[in-house]
Design an enzyme around this catalytic site. Structure first.
Site, PDB file in Angstrom:
ATOM      1  N   CYS A  91       0.852  -1.198   0.000  1.00  0.00           N
ATOM      2  CA  CYS A  91       0.000   0.000   0.000  1.00  0.00           C
ATOM      3  C   CYS A  91       0.882   1.241   0.000  1.00  0.00           C
ATOM      4  O   CYS A  91       1.910   1.255   0.657  1.00  0.00           O
ATOM      5  CB  CYS A  91      -0.891   0.059   1.234  1.00  0.00           C
ATOM      6  N   CYS A 129      -7.419  -1.517 -16.524  1.00  0.00           N
ATOM      7  CA  CYS A 129      -6.602  -1.572 -15.305  1.00  0.00           C
ATOM      8  C   CYS A 129      -5.362  -0.694 -15.429  1.00  0.00           C
ATOM      9  O   CYS A 129      -4.476  -0.742 -14.574  1.00  0.00           O
ATOM     10  CB  CYS A 129      -6.214  -3.014 -14.969  1.00  0.00           C
ATOM     11  N   ASN A 137     -16.375 -13.483 -16.368  1.00  0.00           N
ATOM     12  CA  ASN A 137     -16.817 -12.566 -15.312  1.00  0.00           C
ATOM     13  C   ASN A 137     -17.902 -11.599 -15.789  1.00  0.00           C
ATOM     14  O   ASN A 137     -18.869 -11.333 -15.081  1.00  0.00           O
ATOM     15  CB  ASN A 137     -15.602 -11.789 -14.784  1.00  0.00           C
ATOM     16  N   GLU A 159     -10.601 -14.953 -25.370  1.00  0.00           N
ATOM     17  CA  GLU A 159      -9.564 -14.852 -24.328  1.00  0.00           C
ATOM     18  C   GLU A 159      -8.303 -15.562 -24.816  1.00  0.00           C
ATOM     19  O   GLU A 159      -8.386 -16.577 -25.511  1.00  0.00           O
ATOM     20  CB  GLU A 159     -10.093 -15.486 -23.034  1.00  0.00           C
ATOM     21  N   PHE A 211     -11.095 -10.375 -24.021  1.00  0.00           N
ATOM     22  CA  PHE A 211     -10.303 -10.589 -22.799  1.00  0.00           C
ATOM     23  C   PHE A 211     -11.245 -11.045 -21.677  1.00  0.00           C
ATOM     24  O   PHE A 211     -11.237 -10.516 -20.574  1.00  0.00           O
ATOM     25  CB  PHE A 211      -9.544  -9.321 -22.393  1.00  0.00           C
ATOM     26  N   ASP A 262      -5.067 -15.292 -29.374  1.00  0.00           N
ATOM     27  CA  ASP A 262      -4.090 -14.287 -28.960  1.00  0.00           C
ATOM     28  C   ASP A 262      -4.506 -12.953 -29.574  1.00  0.00           C
ATOM     29  O   ASP A 262      -4.317 -12.718 -30.775  1.00  0.00           O
ATOM     30  CB  ASP A 262      -2.692 -14.686 -29.428  1.00  0.00           C
TER      31      ASP A 262
END
Length: 443
Positions: free
Chosen positions: A89, A399, A309, A325, A304, A352
């Site tokens: 952190c 991300c 999910n 994926e 991806f 890929d």
């Protein structure tokens, strides 16, 4: 970038902090150094601090806070006793409600500076559990002869060292509260010098530890790991080599988590990718579906897709969804998950996505909308191949704000999309990691 430690002046100096960097350090410009940028760990915008230089380079210097002379009103007392040493952190000294504000600012700065775009609307920040949330991670393990003990934990801010942790408050309590027990246990093993890392992952019903070991375990160590797992309720996996060598020490327990709002259960393997923060993950899926606006007659492409999910919740809402994926193992699990949840309208392909996929069967099929959640490197390779004119709406989960900004610039400035909205999501509270989401519509 080369750092010239021989020329470091350790004399503490006073400096004003003007901003927060993308990695959570204070930004200062030292007058005596010609306004050269210095990144100061442990400092916040608006503060005056005494700092000590720790590294030099041609374009910027690095330092650490020695004393806070004028604290920011947003400064709080870090909850963790290891803050400032452990690199797990870097933002615990910043009030929680301001951490996500800082991340939102990083996102907007990246969009403007790298992508030359800005959203029509800034989404309200998405936040979830901020303590005891981390259900997946990797501890480093090192036998330290000088201390005559084995350390299990995250790396220190100096990555050459493993932090000597008694606990971790961001990891789920079943693991975070057992770090000291785990360290003490590994110290008792014959092969304690041959274990470089231990990975943990938690499902709803079971928690797995995967032990990487460089030499075969002795019979005594195998028995000890089995007893340790039984004592604390962990399923122990061993990894003597590559990913394909992972196997349970004894009986295997199924690992899975449930996404209750969509009546979906996802099973996974101990080293599979899953979103780290379960509470935030559910909120993120709900937001992504709300922004995508999937219709019951639509066909959606999910790139991806991992274990499914987003794919499987989407399957509850659309005529058909196709997930693609790169990891063939994840694709196999995604197919099993679709079957387990009786979702015949979800199909999966292994490909890929950094390579030419223009002749792939899934690429030639027609879609109404696109959802993608790429790794840190982003999705520019596959975006440049897709027939983008066919997509009415794109939701991009990211991300890494830099790669999102680059890809947003391509979609808006070269492909005629509008960046309708974007916002930050706090998947990793108390860290500098910026998760975000953006929505594009064809103009």
């Amino acid at each position: 970038m080369a750092r010239h430690r021989s020329r470091i002046d350790r004399t503490p100096f006073q400096t004003d902090i003007s901003d927060l960097s993308h990695d959570g350090r204070g930004v200062a410009r030292r007058e005596g150094e010609g306004g050269k940028v210095t990144f100061v760990s442990g400092a916040l915008p608006g503060e005056v601090v005494m700092a000590e230089q720790t590294a030099r380079s041609r374009h910027f210097d690095e330092a650490r806070t020695v004393e806070v002379l004028q604290p920011s009103p947003d400064r709080v007392q870090p909850r963790c006793p290891h803050f400032g040493v452990c690199a797990g952190c870097v933002l615990q000294h910043l009030a929680e409600d301001q951490q996500i504000v800082a991340k939102q600012r990083v996102l907007m700065d990246n969009l403007q500076r790298i992508g030359h775009v800005q959203p029509q609307t800034v989404l309200p920040p998405l936040v979830g559990d901020s303590w005891g949330y981390r259900r997946k991670g990797r501890f480093s393990v090192r036998r330290v002869e000088k201390k005559d003990k084995t350390l299990v934990g995250f790396r220190e801010q100096d990555p050459r060292f493993v932090a000597d942790l008694s606990q971790c408050l961001t990891v789920i309590p079943e693991i975070g509260g057992r770090v000291a027990d785990l360290s003490a246990f590994v110290e008792t093993l014959d092969g304690k010098r041959d274990i470089p890392q231990i990975e943990f992952i938690a499902g709803d019903q079971a928690i797995a530890l995967t032990v990487r070991h460089l030499q075969p375990l002795s019979d005594a160590d195998r028995a000890a790991w089995q007893a340790f797992g039984e004592q604390y309720g962990f399923v122990i996996y061993l990894q003597p080599g590559g990913l394909d060598t992972v196997h349970p020490l004894t009986a295997e327990k199924p690992l899975s988590f449930r996404l209750a709002p969509w009546d979906v259960e996802l099973a996974f393997r101990p080293l599979d990718f899953i979103q780290v923060n379960a509470n935030l993950n559910e909120k993120m899926i709900a937001l992504a579906l709300e922004l995508l606006q999937p219709g019951p007659d639509e066909r959606v492409l999910d790139l991806f897709c991992g274990l499914g999910n987003f794919t499987l919740p989407l399957a509850r809402r659309v005529r058909e969804v196709v997930g693609v994926e790169g990891d063939a193992g994840l694709v196999a699990r995604a197919r099993e998950n679709a079957e387990r949840n009786q979702l015949a309208n979800a199909s999966f392909h292994a490909a890929d996505l950094t390579q030419d996929q223009r002749q792939a069967s899934w690429m030639r099929e027609g879609f109404d909308k696109l959802l993608l959640d790429p790794p840190r490197s982003g999705a520019i390779d596959v975006l440049q191949q897709l027939p983008l004119k066919k997509f009415k709406r794109i939701v991009y989960v990211s991300c890494h704000p830099g790669s999102l900004a680059r890809d947003a610039g391509y979609l808006v400035n070269e492909q005629g999309f509008t960046l309708v909205s974007a916002g930050a999501m706090d998947m990793f509270p108390h860290t500098a990691h910026v998760e975000s989401i953006a929505v594009f519509e064809r103009r």
